[in-house]
Structures are given as C-alpha cells and as structure tokens.
Design a protein around this motif. Structure first.
Motif, PDB file in Angstrom:
ATOM      1  N   MET A  55       7.908  -1.594   0.990  1.00 29.64           N
ATOM      2  CA  MET A  55       6.584  -2.174   0.880  1.00 29.64           C
ATOM      3  C   MET A  55       6.668  -3.668   0.550  1.00 29.64           C
ATOM      4  N   LYS A  56       7.572  -4.030  -0.390  1.00 24.72           N
ATOM      5  CA  LYS A  56       7.723  -5.429  -0.786  1.00 24.72           C
ATOM      6  C   LYS A  56       8.098  -6.291   0.418  1.00 24.72           C
ATOM      7  N   LYS A  57       8.934  -5.740   1.294  1.00 20.91           N
ATOM      8  CA  LYS A  57       9.370  -6.473   2.477  1.00 20.91           C
ATOM      9  C   LYS A  57       8.179  -6.852   3.356  1.00 20.91           C
ATOM     10  N   TYR A  58       7.233  -5.944   3.514  1.00 16.84           N
ATOM     11  CA  TYR A  58       6.068  -6.206   4.366  1.00 16.84           C
ATOM     12  C   TYR A  58       5.108  -7.197   3.710  1.00 16.84           C
ATOM     13  N   VAL A  59       4.882  -7.015   2.428  1.00 17.90           N
ATOM     14  CA  VAL A  59       3.966  -7.908   1.717  1.00 17.90           C
ATOM     15  C   VAL A  59       4.513  -9.339   1.721  1.00 17.90           C
ATOM     16  N   THR A  60       5.786  -9.510   1.383  1.00 22.48           N
ATOM     17  CA  THR A  60       6.368 -10.853   1.354  1.00 22.48           C
ATOM     18  C   THR A  60       6.428 -11.444   2.759  1.00 22.48           C
ATOM     19  N   GLY A  61       6.692 -10.609   3.754  1.00 18.62           N
ATOM     20  CA  GLY A  61       6.705 -11.087   5.144  1.00 18.62           C
ATOM     21  C   GLY A  61       5.337 -11.592   5.580  1.00 18.62           C
ATOM     22  N   ILE A  62       4.303 -10.857   5.223  1.00 22.72           N
ATOM     23  CA  ILE A  62       2.932 -11.275   5.545  1.00 22.72           C
ATOM     24  C   ILE A  62       2.584 -12.574   4.816  1.00 22.72           C
ATOM     25  N   LEU A  63       2.995 -12.694   3.554  1.00 21.57           N
ATOM     26  CA  LEU A  63       2.735 -13.924   2.800  1.00 21.57           C
ATOM     27  C   LEU A  63       3.435 -15.132   3.425  1.00 21.57           C
ATOM     28  N   VAL A  64       4.672 -14.937   3.884  1.00 22.00           N
ATOM     29  CA  VAL A  64       5.408 -16.026   4.550  1.00 22.00           C
ATOM     30  C   VAL A  64       4.663 -16.472   5.806  1.00 22.00           C
ATOM     31  N   ILE A  65       4.286 -15.520   6.637  1.00 22.36           N
ATOM     32  CA  ILE A  65       3.589 -15.847   7.888  1.00 22.36           C
ATOM     33  C   ILE A  65       2.237 -16.504   7.603  1.00 22.36           C
ATOM     34  N   ALA A  66       1.519 -15.985   6.627  1.00 26.58           N
ATOM     35  CA  ALA A  66       0.216 -16.558   6.279  1.00 26.58           C
ATOM     36  C   ALA A  66       0.378 -18.004   5.792  1.00 26.58           C
ATOM     37  N   TRP A  67       1.389 -18.249   4.947  1.00 26.89           N
ATOM     38  CA  TRP A  67       1.587 -19.604   4.437  1.00 26.89           C
ATOM     39  C   TRP A  67       2.021 -20.559   5.551  1.00 26.89           C
ATOM     40  N   MET A  68       2.842 -20.072   6.473  1.00 25.88           N
ATOM     41  CA  MET A  68       3.220 -20.897   7.622  1.00 25.88           C
ATOM     42  C   MET A  68       1.983 -21.253   8.453  1.00 25.88           C
ATOM     43  N   ALA A  69       1.060 -20.316   8.576  1.00 27.67           N
ATOM     44  CA  ALA A  69      -0.181 -20.573   9.312  1.00 27.67           C
ATOM     45  C   ALA A  69      -1.017 -21.631   8.603  1.00 27.67           C
ATOM     46  N   VAL A  70      -1.071 -21.561   7.276  1.00 28.63           N
ATOM     47  CA  VAL A  70      -1.817 -22.569   6.504  1.00 28.63           C
ATOM     48  C   VAL A  70      -1.218 -23.951   6.746  1.00 28.63           C
TER      49      VAL A  70
END
Length: 163
Positions: free
Chosen positions: A1-16
């Motif tokens: 679960m942590k892998k998915y949450v951190t992956g989504i956060l990375v992608i979201a921050w890259m989008a920002v």
C-alpha cells in the motif's frame, strides 16, 4: 500500500512542478510578485513598521529573485524526499535509494528546464537545473537527518510521555 501512495504522491508533485513551469513569463512573475508582496507586508506588520504601498512593492521586487529560487529549491527538495520515500519501498540499498532519488530529481529538473524552452517568455537555464539539484540534495540531507533522528529515538525505547 505504501508503494502506491508514495508513487501517487511523486507523480502528483511532478505534475504540480510541471504546471508551475507551464505558466508563461507574465503569470509566473505575477505569482512570485504576489508571494513576495505578502511576505513584505507580513514582515512590515510583524515588526510594527508602517510602510507605504510603494515601499512594500519595492521591497517585494527586491525579494522576488530570492523567493523564486527558494521556491525552485523547495519544490525539488520535496520531490527528492517523495522519491526517496517511494524508492525505499523497493529492495534497493539505502545508499542506492538516496542516489537514485537525487539523480531522478536532477533529471526531472533538466527535463523541466527543457520544457520551459517552449513556454512563452520562459527559458531553460542550466543555472536553474543546478539550483533545483541543490534543492534536491537538501531534501535528501533532510531525509537522512529525519531517518537518523527517528532511528536514534526508537533505540532509546519509550519516552516518558508514552508510559
């Protein structure tokens, strides 16, 4: 679960980061001017200074470069921390995780500056890649420091407050 949450956060921050870089020169300048002005006004109020609107605008203009570059560094410090957290979910050594996070952050900074070549009024600058990479390094050092503090704290056992 942590892998998915951190992956989504990375992608979201890259989008920002990408969206900030997609702002044309006028919009980007207005954003940093607005932040600089609010800081100047806050500082004036904090120290009980009664600056005129003209003085506040002048102070904000003088701070704008520092605010812009500080924002670059902060964006990439957070990106490096998020990447280190995400890569820590895999079976890499700690050293490899940190170096990968730093390298990926620097590569994203370079790609972001390349992207800015195509944005009206913006330019891709090698110096900005360096500033972003320094921010990434600061993020990695912060990540290491938090890890060290956390490990040291957990080795002491329960604190007085948890008893």
């Amino acid at each position: 679960m942590k892998k998915y949450v951190t992956g989504i956060l990375v992608i979201a921050w890259m989008a920002v980061i990408f969206l900030f870089s997609a702002q044309d020169a006028t919009e980007s300048s207005q954003t940093s001017q607005s932040v600089s002005y609010r800081i100047a006004k806050w500082q004036s109020q904090l120290f009980g200074e009664e600056k005129t609107e003209e003085e506040l605008l002048g102070q904000a203009e003088g701070m704008q470069l520092v605010i812009r570059k500080g924002a670059h560094m902060s964006e990439y410090a957070l990106l490096a921390i998020l990447l280190a957290s995400h890569l820590g979910c895999y079976s890499f050594s700690r050293k490899k995780t940190l170096l990968l996070a730093l390298g990926l952050s620097a590569c994203y900074a370079a790609s972001d500056e390349f992207h800015q070549i195509f944005v009206p009024g913006r330019a891709g600058r090698f110096t900005d890649v360096c500033i972003d990479s320094i921010g990434s390094l600061a993020g990695i050092l912060f990540f290491i420091g938090i890890g060290w503090f956390w490990n040291k704290k957990s080795k002491k056992g329960p604190s007085v407050l948890s008893r």
